[in-house]
Enzyme design. Structure first.
Site, short mmCIF file in Angstrom:
data_model
loop_
_atom_site.label_atom_id
_atom_site.label_comp_id
_atom_site.label_asym_id
_atom_site.label_seq_id
_atom_site.Cartn_x
_atom_site.Cartn_y
_atom_site.Cartn_z
N LYS A 1 0.82 -1.21 0.00
CA LYS A 1 0.00 0.00 0.00
C LYS A 1 0.86 1.27 0.00
O LYS A 1 0.59 2.21 -0.72
CB LYS A 1 -0.81 -0.02 1.30
CG LYS A 1 -2.22 0.39 1.18
CD LYS A 1 -3.05 -0.02 2.39
CE LYS A 1 -2.37 -0.27 3.70
NZ LYS A 1 -2.23 0.86 4.57
N ARG B 1 -10.44 2.26 8.20
CA ARG B 1 -10.02 0.91 8.56
C ARG B 1 -11.15 0.16 9.26
O ARG B 1 -10.97 -1.00 9.63
CB ARG B 1 -8.81 0.96 9.48
CG ARG B 1 -7.49 0.67 8.77
CD ARG B 1 -6.40 0.86 9.79
NE ARG B 1 -5.20 0.13 9.52
CZ ARG B 1 -4.08 0.71 9.07
NH1 ARG B 1 -4.05 1.97 8.77
NH2 ARG B 1 -2.99 -0.01 8.91
N ARG C 1 10.76 -5.49 6.31
CA ARG C 1 10.65 -4.08 5.93
C ARG C 1 11.47 -3.19 6.86
O ARG C 1 11.55 -3.41 8.06
CB ARG C 1 9.18 -3.66 6.00
CG ARG C 1 8.97 -2.16 5.80
CD ARG C 1 7.57 -1.84 5.46
NE ARG C 1 6.62 -2.13 6.54
CZ ARG C 1 5.30 -1.98 6.40
NH1 ARG C 1 4.79 -1.58 5.24
NH2 ARG C 1 4.49 -2.26 7.40
N ARG D 1 10.20 -0.57 12.05
CA ARG D 1 9.11 -0.05 12.87
C ARG D 1 8.85 -1.03 14.02
O ARG D 1 8.87 -2.23 13.80
CB ARG D 1 7.83 0.09 12.03
CG ARG D 1 7.73 1.37 11.29
CD ARG D 1 6.64 1.36 10.25
NE ARG D 1 5.34 0.83 10.69
CZ ARG D 1 4.25 0.82 9.93
NH1 ARG D 1 4.28 1.32 8.70
NH2 ARG D 1 3.12 0.32 10.36
N ARG E 1 -1.66 -7.50 13.89
CA ARG E 1 -2.15 -6.53 12.89
C ARG E 1 -2.92 -7.25 11.78
O ARG E 1 -3.90 -6.72 11.25
CB ARG E 1 -0.97 -5.74 12.28
CG ARG E 1 -0.42 -4.70 13.25
CD ARG E 1 0.89 -4.12 12.77
NE ARG E 1 0.78 -3.40 11.53
CZ ARG E 1 1.80 -3.19 10.70
NH1 ARG E 1 2.99 -3.67 10.98
NH2 ARG E 1 1.62 -2.52 9.60
#
Ligand code: AMP
Length: 221
Positions: free
Chosen positions: A13, A88, A127, A160, A171
Site C-alpha cells: 500500500k 479501517r 521491511r 518499525r 495486525r
C-alpha cells in the site's frame, strides 16, 4: 480526485501511495504517518495512539476520525486526496461518507492492493523505513546501499516497532476482522479497483492507472 487505498499490512500500500502521489500529484494522507509523527513529538494524541499501535490494535474511531476531519479541512485537500490507511473500520467508512455527503461530494475510487497471504509476513518483518523521508526498504529484496542509512536522504533507516513478528500477527488479525469487510462495503458501491501486487509494484500500478484512466483520471505529465 478522491481515492482510498485498501490493503493488508505488507500488501505494498505504501509503495502504491508514493507512486500515485507522484504520478497524479495528489495530496497523500497516511493516518499511520500522522500517528507516528505525533508519537515522535509526544503529543497527547501520539501518547494515546501508541498504546494501541504497539499492540497491533486500531486506534479508537473517535480519535482517528477527528484527526482525519481536521486533516481534510486543510487547503491542500480542496482538490482531492489519497487516503492511505483510512478508513479501517466500517464506522470510519460510514463517517467518511457522511463527511463527503455534507460537502456534496463522494469518493471516486477505492484501490485495493492485493498479495497472497503467505508473502505478507515475510515482507513486513523484512521491511525497514527511513525515519525522516519515509522511504521503504526490504532487507532481502531492496536493502539500503549502506546498512541503516537511507539511500534517498541519508537519514537513519529502522524497523518499525509494529513490524516485529508478534505485532504483525496481531495486525493481520485486526485487518481480517475490521478492515477486510470494507472491500465488500465499497464493492457494493461499484468503486473498487483491484491492483494485484503479487508480481511487482509496477504491474499493480499499471492496473490501477488503467482503471483510473477509464474513469477519466489521467496522470500529470
Ligand atoms: P499503518 O502505517 O497504516 O500500517 O498504520 C500503523 C498503525 O496505526 C496501525 O496498525 C493502527 O494501529 C494505527 N492506524 C492507522 N490508521 C488507522 C485507522 N484508520 N484507524 C485506527 N488505527 C489506525
Amino acid at each position: 480526485m478522491k481515492l482510498i487505498l485498501l490493503g493488508a499490512p505488507g500488501s505494498g500500500k505504501g509503495t502504491m501511495a508514493a507512486v500515485l502521489k507522484k504520478e497524479y500529484q495528489i495530496t497523500h494522507i497516511s493516518t499511520g504517518d500522522i500517528f507516528r509523527a505525533n508519537i515522535k513529538e509526544q503529543t497527547p494524541l501520539g501518547i494515546e495512539a501508541k498504546k494501541y499501535i504497539d499492540q497491533g490494535a486500531l486506534v479508537p474511531d473517535e480519535l482517528t476520525i477527528s484527526m482525519v476531519e481536521d486533516r481534510l479541512a486543510q487547503p491542500d485537500c480542496a482538490n482531492g486526496y489519497l487516503l492511505d490507511g483510512f478508513p479501517r473500520t466500517i464506522a470510519q467508512a460510514e463517517k467518511l461518507d457522511a463527511m463527503l455527503a455534507s460537502k456534496n461530494t463522494k469518493l471516486d475510487a477505492v484501490i485495493n492492493v492485493t498479495v497472497p497471504a503467505e508473502v505478507i509476513m515475510e515482507r513486513v518483518v523484512n521491511r525497514r523505513v527511513c525515519t525522516s523521508c519515509g522511504e521503504s526498504y526490504n532487507v532481502v529484496s531492496r536493502p539500503t546501499k549502506v546498512e541503516g542509512v537511507c539511500d534517498v536522504c541519508g537519514k537513519e533507516v529502522i524497523q518499525r516497532d509494529d513490524d516485529k513478528p508478534e505485532t504483525v500477527k496481531q495486525r493481520l488479525v485486526t485487518y481480517e476482522e475490521n478492515t477486510k469487510p470494507l472491500i465488500d462495503f465499497y464493492m457494493a458501491k461499484g468503486i473498487v479497483i483491484t491492483a494485484d501486487n503479487s508480481s511487482s509494484p509496477e504491474v499493480a500500478f499499471q492496473q490501477a492507472s488503467e482503471a483510473l484512466s477509464e474513469m477519466g483520471f489521467q496522470k500529470v505529465q
